[in-house]
Write a protein that holds these residues in place. Sequence first.
Motif, short mmCIF file in Angstrom:
data_model
loop_
_atom_site.label_atom_id
_atom_site.label_comp_id
_atom_site.label_asym_id
_atom_site.label_seq_id
_atom_site.Cartn_x
_atom_site.Cartn_y
_atom_site.Cartn_z
N LEU B 156 0.82 -1.22 0.00
CA LEU B 156 0.00 0.00 0.00
C LEU B 156 0.85 1.26 0.00
CD1 LEU B 156 -2.87 -0.91 2.47
CD2 LEU B 156 -3.10 -0.35 0.06
N GLY B 159 3.89 3.61 -3.46
CA GLY B 159 4.02 4.86 -4.21
C GLY B 159 3.85 6.08 -3.35
N VAL B 160 4.19 5.98 -2.07
CA VAL B 160 3.84 7.03 -1.13
C VAL B 160 5.07 7.77 -0.67
CG1 VAL B 160 2.90 7.46 1.15
CG2 VAL B 160 1.78 5.85 -0.35
N ARG B 161 5.01 9.09 -0.68
CA ARG B 161 6.07 9.86 -0.03
C ARG B 161 5.94 9.61 1.48
NH1 ARG B 161 3.65 14.35 0.15
NH2 ARG B 161 1.79 13.63 -0.89
N ARG B 162 6.98 9.77 2.22
CA ARG B 162 6.99 9.54 3.66
C ARG B 162 6.39 8.18 4.01
NH1 ARG B 162 3.46 13.97 3.14
NH2 ARG B 162 1.85 12.91 4.32
N LEU B 166 4.44 6.04 7.53
CA LEU B 166 3.06 5.56 7.46
C LEU B 166 2.98 4.06 7.72
CD1 LEU B 166 0.25 6.55 6.81
CD2 LEU B 166 0.70 6.12 4.40
N ALA B 220 -3.22 -4.37 -3.77
CA ALA B 220 -2.57 -3.11 -3.39
C ALA B 220 -1.43 -2.77 -4.34
CB ALA B 220 -2.05 -3.21 -1.96
N VAL B 223 -2.84 -1.31 -7.47
CA VAL B 223 -3.24 0.09 -7.28
C VAL B 223 -2.01 0.99 -7.26
CG1 VAL B 223 -4.30 1.70 -5.69
CG2 VAL B 223 -5.32 -0.53 -6.03
N SER B 224 -0.96 0.56 -6.55
CA SER B 224 0.21 1.41 -6.38
C SER B 224 0.96 1.63 -7.69
CB SER B 224 1.16 0.80 -5.35
OG SER B 224 0.58 0.83 -4.08
N GLU B 226 -0.48 1.67 -10.70
CA GLU B 226 -1.36 2.18 -11.74
C GLU B 226 -0.81 3.43 -12.40
OE1 GLU B 226 -5.28 2.84 -10.19
OE2 GLU B 226 -5.81 0.76 -10.55
#
Lengths: 55, 226, 246
Positions: B156, B159-162, B166, B220, B223-224, B226
């Motif tokens: 999940l 593809g997330v910054r920070r 999280l 997940a 989605v990441s 995509e």
Amino acid sequence: MSAFIHMGGYAAYVWPAYAVTLAVIALNIIGARRLLRRSIARARRRLAVAGEGAR
Amino acid sequence: MSPAALTAIRLILQRDLRVAFRRPGQLLQPLVFFIMVTLLFPLGVSPELSRLREIAAGVLWAAALLASLLALEFLFREDAHDGTLEQQVLSGQSLTAAIFAKTLAHWLLTGLPLALVTPLAAASLGAPSASWAGIVVAVLLGTAALSLIGSIGAALTLGVRRGSLLLPLLVLPLSLPVLIFGARATQLAIAGAPYLAPLQLLAALAVLGVTLAPLAAAAAVRVSLE
Amino acid sequence: MAWTWFHRLGSPPYVYALCARLTPWLAWPAALLIAGGLYAGLVLAPPDYQQGEGFRIIYVHAPSAWMSLMVYTVMALAAATGLVWRIKVAHAVAAACAPIGASFTFAALVTGSLWGAPMWGTFWEWDPRLTSELVLLLLYLGYLGLRSAIDDPQRADRASAVLAVVGVVNVPIIHYSVVWWNSLHQAASVMRIGKPAMPPAMLLPLLAVLAGFTLLFAALLLVRVRGEILERERGARWVAQELAQS
């Protein structure tokens, strides 16, 4: 009346519990309305910008 | 499961293990972290083994949870960066099988070594040698469940910054049952009591994780990327 | 034929208009039920034979706790619907649920602690119900954190939907593991919610507040869903028409 406020000695627990819950309800109402208002304002601004672009 | 999927699982497993052994430093990190955390407690609490024995189970499991969390970030990140993961999504092979293979490799590289060094940490916390076998089995099952739960969180936050901040917030609440049953089994083992019941619950969690977590993690990953 | 109403629920302009129309019909009964229920709970209900006046916290704690679980369930159902059928409106509903649920989980946590404080002698006891609420709050915060960390709104919708579904599978496991863990150490919770022997004068106000909170959630949800739909329908033609009317 003062007996009601005294809450049989539990005033220090009962009233804060009610206060917190009512505050959460109030914040939810304010927050939901603000979200909608802001979304409408943002959508209007986008429409205005798009309208100028088309002209 | 089709033979093609089994071959894919075997190939991915081999590849991931080979890549990991090229960087032994990264492999040792969670282990060193685990040992260090368990060493902090005797220094912070008391040198008396009788007092340490009471908190040993909690310390071991909190340390194991944090160590496996530390290793989670590497689960998909590099493969996502160099495009390997995207190829696996596009390959037409089952992505769920690929994720399962990667999670299995991750557990072999972190959970298994962690379980093997637990007797050292347990001994330093005053656990009698008769309890080590039970503790090792509990940690084996527990880390398997943690790797599986963690694979969802790692996918999940791809593809997330920070993302590294999280990840613990996503994974720790879901890991709570593992911590509870694992620590209880360890506690009972140290006390010399029968510890089969929590061990079975731990095994149930691991089985549930094996069946459901790769599906969720594959969704997940899709989605990441995509 | 019978399915047209369902398909219409996937259409953003229809849902937007429906939400606007329904909101007052939910909000005013909610206000009446909550006000009436809390008044009856504070004034009319007799004190508890064991906990005295302190038990009156049940009228705010139990409905908040009910909200925390119900909203999470609604959120996960909406998220699953959005994932499977790729319905934008469903994702909007899930996104609208999270802040409401998180805030009421917080309220349940605080009121639970205030309820327990006079019986336990401390503000925090590792009571199974409170511990579960705490974990639920963390689940909500994780959901909100993941959503805010992803810039692309569609990816945020789908990623957080996966998390919500994973979370709802885990909620019962977490709850029973916490109960199991706690049963080793102490007797059951002081918070006897849903005790069958509750007399009607105590029970009716509770039911009124429960119904009121549920309606309040629905009203809040409808307002928020309108905002979330507008954010997801950038540049759609119906938005221009809708906003020109009002």
